[in-house]
Design a protein around this motif. Structure first.
Motif, PDB file in Angstrom:
ATOM      1  N   GLY A 197       0.814  -1.210   0.000  1.00 51.25           N
ATOM      2  CA  GLY A 197       0.000   0.000   0.000  1.00 51.25           C
ATOM      3  C   GLY A 197       0.845   1.255   0.000  1.00 51.25           C
ATOM      4  O   GLY A 197       2.044   1.219   0.275  1.00 51.25           O
ATOM      5  N   LEU A 198       0.230   2.373  -0.315  1.00 46.89           N
ATOM      6  CA  LEU A 198       0.946   3.642  -0.380  1.00 46.89           C
ATOM      7  C   LEU A 198       1.374   4.094   1.018  1.00 46.89           C
ATOM      8  O   LEU A 198       0.618   3.982   1.978  1.00 46.89           O
ATOM      9  N   VAL A 199       2.601   4.596   1.105  1.00 46.21           N
ATOM     10  CA  VAL A 199       3.128   5.148   2.358  1.00 46.21           C
ATOM     11  C   VAL A 199       3.796   6.488   2.049  1.00 46.21           C
ATOM     12  O   VAL A 199       3.958   6.861   0.889  1.00 46.21           O
ATOM     13  N   GLU A 200       4.180   7.201   3.103  1.00 47.30           N
ATOM     14  CA  GLU A 200       4.735   8.545   2.916  1.00 47.30           C
ATOM     15  C   GLU A 200       6.190   8.535   2.481  1.00 47.30           C
ATOM     16  O   GLU A 200       6.648   9.462   1.816  1.00 47.30           O
ATOM     17  N   SER A 201       6.955   7.511   2.876  1.00 44.01           N
ATOM     18  CA  SER A 201       8.379   7.498   2.556  1.00 44.01           C
ATOM     19  C   SER A 201       8.809   6.100   2.131  1.00 44.01           C
ATOM     20  O   SER A 201       8.134   5.101   2.419  1.00 44.01           O
ATOM     21  N   ASP A 202       9.941   6.043   1.442  1.00 41.42           N
ATOM     22  CA  ASP A 202      10.471   4.765   0.982  1.00 41.42           C
ATOM     23  C   ASP A 202      10.882   3.883   2.165  1.00 41.42           C
ATOM     24  O   ASP A 202      11.253   4.372   3.230  1.00 41.42           O
ATOM     25  N   PHE A 203      10.828   2.575   1.932  1.00 39.47           N
ATOM     26  CA  PHE A 203      11.324   1.584   2.890  1.00 39.47           C
ATOM     27  C   PHE A 203      10.614   1.659   4.237  1.00 39.47           C
ATOM     28  O   PHE A 203      11.228   1.528   5.295  1.00 39.47           O
ATOM     29  N   LEU A 229      14.421  -5.894   1.428  1.00 39.82           N
ATOM     30  CA  LEU A 229      14.038  -5.795   2.834  1.00 39.82           C
ATOM     31  C   LEU A 229      15.247  -5.720   3.763  1.00 39.82           C
ATOM     32  O   LEU A 229      15.105  -5.343   4.928  1.00 39.82           O
ATOM     33  N   ALA A 230      16.419  -6.088   3.276  1.00 40.91           N
ATOM     34  CA  ALA A 230      17.595  -6.176   4.149  1.00 40.91           C
ATOM     35  C   ALA A 230      17.918  -4.840   4.817  1.00 40.91           C
ATOM     36  O   ALA A 230      18.194  -4.803   6.021  1.00 40.91           O
ATOM     37  N   ALA A 231      17.912  -3.753   4.055  1.00 38.45           N
ATOM     38  CA  ALA A 231      18.300  -2.457   4.629  1.00 38.45           C
ATOM     39  C   ALA A 231      17.334  -1.985   5.713  1.00 38.45           C
ATOM     40  O   ALA A 231      17.771  -1.628   6.814  1.00 38.45           O
ATOM     41  N   PRO A 232      16.010  -1.942   5.463  1.00 36.58           N
ATOM     42  CA  PRO A 232      15.118  -1.512   6.545  1.00 36.58           C
ATOM     43  C   PRO A 232      15.133  -2.465   7.731  1.00 36.58           C
ATOM     44  O   PRO A 232      15.031  -2.033   8.883  1.00 36.58           O
ATOM     45  N   CYS A 233      15.268  -3.764   7.477  1.00 40.19           N
ATOM     46  CA  CYS A 233      15.325  -4.720   8.586  1.00 40.19           C
ATOM     47  C   CYS A 233      16.576  -4.494   9.429  1.00 40.19           C
ATOM     48  O   CYS A 233      16.537  -4.587  10.658  1.00 40.19           O
ATOM     49  N   ALA A 234      17.681  -4.199   8.772  1.00 44.27           N
ATOM     50  CA  ALA A 234      18.921  -3.911   9.497  1.00 44.27           C
ATOM     51  C   ALA A 234      18.775  -2.645  10.339  1.00 44.27           C
ATOM     52  O   ALA A 234      19.334  -2.549  11.436  1.00 44.27           O
ATOM     53  N   HIS A 235      18.017  -1.685   9.836  1.00 46.94           N
ATOM     54  CA  HIS A 235      17.762  -0.465  10.618  1.00 46.94           C
ATOM     55  C   HIS A 235      17.009  -0.804  11.899  1.00 46.94           C
ATOM     56  O   HIS A 235      17.326  -0.286  12.977  1.00 46.94           O
ATOM     57  N   TRP A 236      16.041  -1.689  11.810  1.00 44.55           N
ATOM     58  CA  TRP A 236      15.294  -2.098  13.008  1.00 44.55           C
ATOM     59  C   TRP A 236      16.191  -2.887  13.958  1.00 44.55           C
ATOM     60  O   TRP A 236      16.068  -2.763  15.177  1.00 44.55           O
ATOM     61  N   MET A 237      17.110  -3.674  13.405  1.00 48.87           N
ATOM     62  CA  MET A 237      18.040  -4.421  14.241  1.00 48.87           C
ATOM     63  C   MET A 237      18.999  -3.476  14.968  1.00 48.87           C
ATOM     64  O   MET A 237      19.322  -3.681  16.145  1.00 48.87           O
ATOM     65  N   ALA A 238      19.445  -2.451  14.272  1.00 42.85           N
ATOM     66  CA  ALA A 238      20.318  -1.466  14.912  1.00 42.85           C
ATOM     67  C   ALA A 238      19.587  -0.756  16.038  1.00 42.85           C
ATOM     68  O   ALA A 238      20.174  -0.467  17.100  1.00 42.85           O
ATOM     69  N   ARG A 243      25.681  -7.084   6.273  1.00 40.40           N
ATOM     70  CA  ARG A 243      26.282  -5.965   5.538  1.00 40.40           C
ATOM     71  C   ARG A 243      25.529  -4.669   5.811  1.00 40.40           C
ATOM     72  O   ARG A 243      26.133  -3.618   6.063  1.00 40.40           O
ATOM     73  N   ALA A 244      24.201  -4.736   5.749  1.00 39.24           N
ATOM     74  CA  ALA A 244      23.397  -3.536   5.976  1.00 39.24           C
ATOM     75  C   ALA A 244      23.517  -3.051   7.417  1.00 39.24           C
ATOM     76  O   ALA A 244      23.576  -1.850   7.680  1.00 39.24           O
ATOM     77  N   LEU A 245      23.567  -3.987   8.362  1.00 33.65           N
ATOM     78  CA  LEU A 245      23.701  -3.608   9.767  1.00 33.65           C
ATOM     79  C   LEU A 245      25.061  -2.972  10.033  1.00 33.65           C
ATOM     80  O   LEU A 245      25.162  -1.997  10.790  1.00 33.65           O
ATOM     81  N   ALA A 246      26.113  -3.502   9.427  1.00 35.91           N
ATOM     82  CA  ALA A 246      27.442  -2.924   9.594  1.00 35.91           C
ATOM     83  C   ALA A 246      27.469  -1.476   9.109  1.00 35.91           C
ATOM     84  O   ALA A 246      28.123  -0.617   9.724  1.00 35.91           O
ATOM     85  N   ARG A 247      26.755  -1.199   8.020  1.00 37.23           N
ATOM     86  CA  ARG A 247      26.673   0.194   7.548  1.00 37.23           C
ATOM     87  C   ARG A 247      25.948   1.053   8.571  1.00 37.23           C
ATOM     88  O   ARG A 247      26.351   2.195   8.832  1.00 37.23           O
ATOM     89  N   GLU A 248      24.878   0.527   9.159  1.00 31.30           N
ATOM     90  CA  GLU A 248      24.138   1.272  10.173  1.00 31.30           C
ATOM     91  C   GLU A 248      25.020   1.576  11.386  1.00 31.30           C
ATOM     92  O   GLU A 248      24.952   2.667  11.958  1.00 31.30           O
ATOM     93  N   LEU A 249      25.844   0.603  11.773  1.00 27.44           N
ATOM     94  CA  LEU A 249      26.672   0.740  12.971  1.00 27.44           C
ATOM     95  C   LEU A 249      28.036   1.356  12.678  1.00 27.44           C
ATOM     96  O   LEU A 249      28.804   1.618  13.608  1.00 27.44           O
ATOM     97  N   ARG A 250      28.339   1.534  11.390  1.00 29.81           N
ATOM     98  CA  ARG A 250      29.662   1.990  10.965  1.00 29.81           C
ATOM     99  C   ARG A 250      30.737   1.062  11.524  1.00 29.81           C
ATOM    100  O   ARG A 250      31.744   1.486  12.096  1.00 29.81           O
ATOM    101  N   ALA A 251      30.499  -0.223  11.331  1.00 24.91           N
ATOM    102  CA  ALA A 251      31.374  -1.262  11.859  1.00 24.91           C
ATOM    103  C   ALA A 251      31.966  -2.078  10.716  1.00 24.91           C
ATOM    104  O   ALA A 251      31.477  -2.055   9.589  1.00 24.91           O
ATOM    105  N   ASP A 252      33.020  -2.811  11.026  1.00 27.05           N
ATOM    106  CA  ASP A 252      33.613  -3.725  10.051  1.00 27.05           C
ATOM    107  C   ASP A 252      32.697  -4.932   9.867  1.00 27.05           C
ATOM    108  O   ASP A 252      32.054  -5.389  10.811  1.00 27.05           O
ATOM    109  N   CYS A 253      32.680  -5.455   8.651  1.00 28.97           N
ATOM    110  CA  CYS A 253      31.865  -6.632   8.358  1.00 28.97           C
ATOM    111  C   CYS A 253      32.694  -7.639   7.574  1.00 28.97           C
ATOM    112  O   CYS A 253      33.444  -7.259   6.659  1.00 28.97           O
ATOM    113  N   CYS A 254      32.568  -8.907   7.934  1.00 29.27           N
ATOM    114  CA  CYS A 254      33.236  -9.986   7.195  1.00 29.27           C
ATOM    115  C   CYS A 254      32.191 -11.048   6.879  1.00 29.27           C
ATOM    116  O   CYS A 254      31.889 -11.901   7.718  1.00 29.27           O
ATOM    117  N   PRO A 255      31.609 -11.009   5.678  1.00 27.64           N
ATOM    118  CA  PRO A 255      30.522 -11.937   5.328  1.00 27.64           C
ATOM    119  C   PRO A 255      30.933 -13.405   5.320  1.00 27.64           C
ATOM    120  O   PRO A 255      30.082 -14.283   5.463  1.00 27.64           O
TER     121      PRO A 255
END
Length: 240
Positions: free
Chosen positions: A20-26, A100-109, A145-157
């Protein structure tokens, strides 16, 4: 800004869940947000499941984490694996909804707020290579990867590897899960030097009994990790 406005006119933002329509992306629409059981308030310090009552700064553990010792320091979950949260997890895991990875990572952060993540090394729970070939992507790696960007942390997949193929764990009891995962996950030989002396933050989509995260924690500690914490997108609230 004009280009972005034009794109929103042509392709208006849609709810991540229902479309459905929302006000902002993600984002989620009002009804989908209401039906998504995000964790808040007092939560178990080891798995993130919500607990009743509580005082500011209180550290508490749920029954499951008191019955079965957890080898990691702290754990958090963004939501409970129920209702709309379950639909989002399954869409990410099996529905090729990699968006969904990026918004989900935001919720995890957000769930990690209050935990000092400075200097942590973010790593996903690994898939066996044959399952990765079939699925084409590791949803936990996308979240990491997305969570590491949120936390500004190192990531090793590829910090950890699953050295033997294990059966699907759905429907299996806690004891069976722990037995099947025992020794199945190790640190990648080429990545062991990255682990030594680091605080590793393990990332997974769902925690049920905690067998997979326990195996991953053991692998990190065997490779010399100074400490391990965990975060998941969703926590199954009832396990044995």
């Amino acid at each position: 800004m004009n280009i972005q406005t034009a794109l929103h006119v042509i392709y208006p933002p849609r709810c991540l869940s229902c479309g459905g329509l929302v006000e902002s992306d993600f984002g989620l629409c009002g009804p989908c947000w209401r039906d998504t059981p995000f964790t808040d308030g007092l939560v178990c310090d080891l798995c993130g499941v919500p607990l009743p009552g509580g005082r500011p700064g209180e550290v508490a553990h749920c029954d499951a984490c008191m019955v079965r010792a957890r080898p990691w320091r702290q754990g958090r979950a963004a939501m409970l694996y129920d209702g709309n949260a379950r639909r989002l997890v399954l869409a990410l895991k099996h529905g090729d909804r990699q968006d969904l990875a990026a918004p989900c990572a935001h919720w995890m952060a957000r769930a990690l707020a209050g935990i000092d993540t400075t200097g942590m090394l973010v790593a996903p729970v690994p898939l066996h290579r044959w399952r990765l070939l079939k699925r084409r992507y590791n949803q936990s790696a996308l979240l990491a990867r997305a969570l590491a960007r949120e936390l500004r942390a190192d990531c090793c997949p590829d910090l950890l590897i699953r050295r033997r193929r294990t059966p699907v764990l759905d429907g299996k009891g806690a004891d069976d899960r722990f037995a099947l995962l025992d020794g199945a996950i190790v640190a990648a030989p080429a990545r062991r030097a990255l682990i030594a002396g680091r605080h590793v933050l393990l990332v997974d989509d769902v925690m049920t009994a905690g067998a997979t995260l326990t195996a991953c924690t053991s692998a990190c500690r065997d490779a010399g990790a100074a400490d391990v914490s965990v975060v998941v997108l969703a926590r199954v609230a009832k396990d044995t």
